[in-house]
Every structure is written in structure tokens, then in C-alpha cells.
Design a protein around this motif. Sequence first.
Motif, PDB file in Angstrom:
ATOM      1  N   PRO A   6       0.828  -1.198   0.000  1.00  0.00           N
ATOM      2  CA  PRO A   6       0.000   0.000   0.000  1.00  0.00           C
ATOM      3  C   PRO A   6       0.868   1.255   0.000  1.00  0.00           C
ATOM      4  N   ARG A   7       0.260   2.361  -0.413  1.00  0.00           N
ATOM      5  CA  ARG A   7       0.980   3.635  -0.421  1.00  0.00           C
ATOM      6  C   ARG A   7       1.363   4.001   1.017  1.00  0.00           C
ATOM      7  N   ASP A   8       2.553   4.553   1.180  1.00  0.00           N
ATOM      8  CA  ASP A   8       3.036   4.926   2.511  1.00  0.00           C
ATOM      9  C   ASP A   8       2.852   6.433   2.716  1.00  0.00           C
ATOM     10  N   TRP A   9       1.641   6.817   3.107  1.00  0.00           N
ATOM     11  CA  TRP A   9       1.298   8.231   3.255  1.00  0.00           C
ATOM     12  C   TRP A   9       2.088   8.891   4.369  1.00  0.00           C
ATOM     13  N   ASP A  10       2.326   8.176   5.467  1.00  0.00           N
ATOM     14  CA  ASP A  10       3.078   8.776   6.569  1.00  0.00           C
ATOM     15  C   ASP A  10       4.476   9.163   6.105  1.00  0.00           C
ATOM     16  N   ALA A  11       5.137   8.272   5.391  1.00  0.00           N
ATOM     17  CA  ALA A  11       6.485   8.568   4.890  1.00  0.00           C
ATOM     18  C   ALA A  11       6.450   9.674   3.838  1.00  0.00           C
ATOM     19  N   PHE A  12       5.430   9.650   2.985  1.00  0.00           N
ATOM     20  CA  PHE A  12       5.296  10.677   1.945  1.00  0.00           C
ATOM     21  C   PHE A  12       5.237  12.077   2.576  1.00  0.00           C
ATOM     22  N   PHE A  13       4.388  12.243   3.584  1.00  0.00           N
ATOM     23  CA  PHE A  13       4.261  13.552   4.207  1.00  0.00           C
ATOM     24  C   PHE A  13       5.439  13.865   5.134  1.00  0.00           C
ATOM     25  N   ALA A  14       6.018  12.850   5.756  1.00  0.00           N
ATOM     26  CA  ALA A  14       7.172  13.079   6.631  1.00  0.00           C
ATOM     27  C   ALA A  14       8.366  13.621   5.850  1.00  0.00           C
ATOM     28  N   ALA A  15       8.451  13.290   4.574  1.00  0.00           N
ATOM     29  CA  ALA A  15       9.567  13.752   3.740  1.00  0.00           C
ATOM     30  C   ALA A  15       9.354  15.159   3.174  1.00  0.00           C
ATOM     31  N   ALA A  16       8.169  15.729   3.356  1.00  0.00           N
ATOM     32  CA  ALA A  16       7.852  17.043   2.780  1.00  0.00           C
ATOM     33  C   ALA A  16       8.792  18.171   3.217  1.00  0.00           C
ATOM     34  N   PRO A  17       9.280  18.185   4.455  1.00  0.00           N
ATOM     35  CA  PRO A  17      10.187  19.277   4.826  1.00  0.00           C
ATOM     36  C   PRO A  17      11.467  19.335   3.985  1.00  0.00           C
ATOM     37  N   ASP A  18      11.796  18.235   3.325  1.00  0.00           N
ATOM     38  CA  ASP A  18      13.009  18.195   2.490  1.00  0.00           C
ATOM     39  C   ASP A  18      12.735  18.548   1.032  1.00  0.00           C
ATOM     40  N   ASP A  19      11.494  18.958   0.704  1.00  0.00           N
ATOM     41  CA  ASP A  19      11.173  19.315  -0.676  1.00  0.00           C
ATOM     42  C   ASP A  19      12.017  20.493  -1.141  1.00  0.00           C
ATOM     43  N   PRO A  20      12.648  20.363  -2.311  1.00  0.00           N
ATOM     44  CA  PRO A  20      13.305  21.545  -2.875  1.00  0.00           C
ATOM     45  C   PRO A  20      12.232  22.523  -3.355  1.00  0.00           C
ATOM     46  N   ALA A  21      12.552  23.793  -3.280  1.00  0.00           N
ATOM     47  CA  ALA A  21      11.648  24.818  -3.805  1.00  0.00           C
ATOM     48  C   ALA A  21      11.706  24.787  -5.329  1.00  0.00           C
ATOM     49  N   ILE A  22      10.586  25.148  -5.959  1.00  0.00           N
ATOM     50  CA  ILE A  22      10.514  25.236  -7.420  1.00  0.00           C
ATOM     51  C   ILE A  22      10.666  26.715  -7.779  1.00  0.00           C
ATOM     52  N   PRO A  23      11.770  27.075  -8.427  1.00  0.00           N
ATOM     53  CA  PRO A  23      12.053  28.497  -8.671  1.00  0.00           C
ATOM     54  C   PRO A  23      10.929  29.253  -9.380  1.00  0.00           C
TER      55      PRO A  23
END
Length: 163
Positions: free
Chosen positions: A32-49
Motif C-alpha cells: 500500500p501507499r506509505d502516506w506517513d512517509a510521503f508527508f514526513a519527507a515534505a520538509p526536504d522538498d526543494p523549492a521550485i524556482p
Amino acid sequence: MTDSSKRPLAVFDLDNTLADTAHRQRFLERTPRDWDAFFAAAPDDPAIPEGIALVLKSAEECEVVYLTGRPERCRRDTLDWLAAQGLPEGRVFMRRNDDRRPARRTKLEILRRLAGTRDIRVLVDDDELVCEDAERAGFTVVRARWTAPSAELEVAQEREGRT
């Protein structure tokens, strides 16, 4: 400076509009999709210029509002990420943790509510269905097409009501 309550609103989506989620798509590609991990990784998202530049430009004439399909439990990480990118402070509208309606429904509901008291200059979003419905409802839309489309994220937004 104009009274901010009279300034038009510029409404921005987050995922794949301002924040590049490519590094965390792998969590949606498994079953199944791992939603907790998906959202937990959001702080590391690079910004889109391109998205960041548009927010900063819009802030010159508009009050910036953020409208995301992320669940409320992600609020602290989301606010921290926005601040770390040097983006203008603004109200952040998120879905309730238990809300699984399609993004196009939840976002259009909030847009209509905002439009009841303020002029909305523009909605910037990467979700084609959200954009189509917003245009049909009379909103001006800029499609954020600066990242590669993700089939997994599209399913998450439309069918699973997750982001």
C-alpha cells in the motif's frame, strides 16, 4: 501600503507548484501507499524556482494565501517550509486529517468561500482537474506546469483524496 483586507488574493497550491515532491514520489509507488512517509519527507522538498518567483511577484499587489491538499497534521512542517523559502506569510488552508474528498472539491469549496468576501486575482495549481473546475467556476487560473506530472500524485489527489 494598502489595507490588506482590500487587496486581492493570490492563491497558491504547494505540492508540485511551490514544492518539488519528486524525491518522495517513491512512497506512493508501492502498495500500500506509505502516506506517513510521503508527508514526513515534505520538509526536504526543494523549492521550485518558477513557483517561488510567482509568489514573490504576486505578493507585490496581492495578499498571498496557500491552499493545499495536505492534511492538517502537516501544518507545522508546512509553515516551517514556507518560512525557510522566504515566502510571504499568509493563511494556509489544509484539508482535515479525515477528509478524503477529491482535491478539486475541497479546493473549490475553499475558493468559493474566500471569493465571498475578497477578490481572487489568481489560483496557481498543478492539478489539471482543480484548474478546470476553478476556471469553470469563473476563477483565473495559472497552471503550474514546471514539474513532471506524477501519475501517483494524480491518483492521490483525485481518487484517494490524500493531497
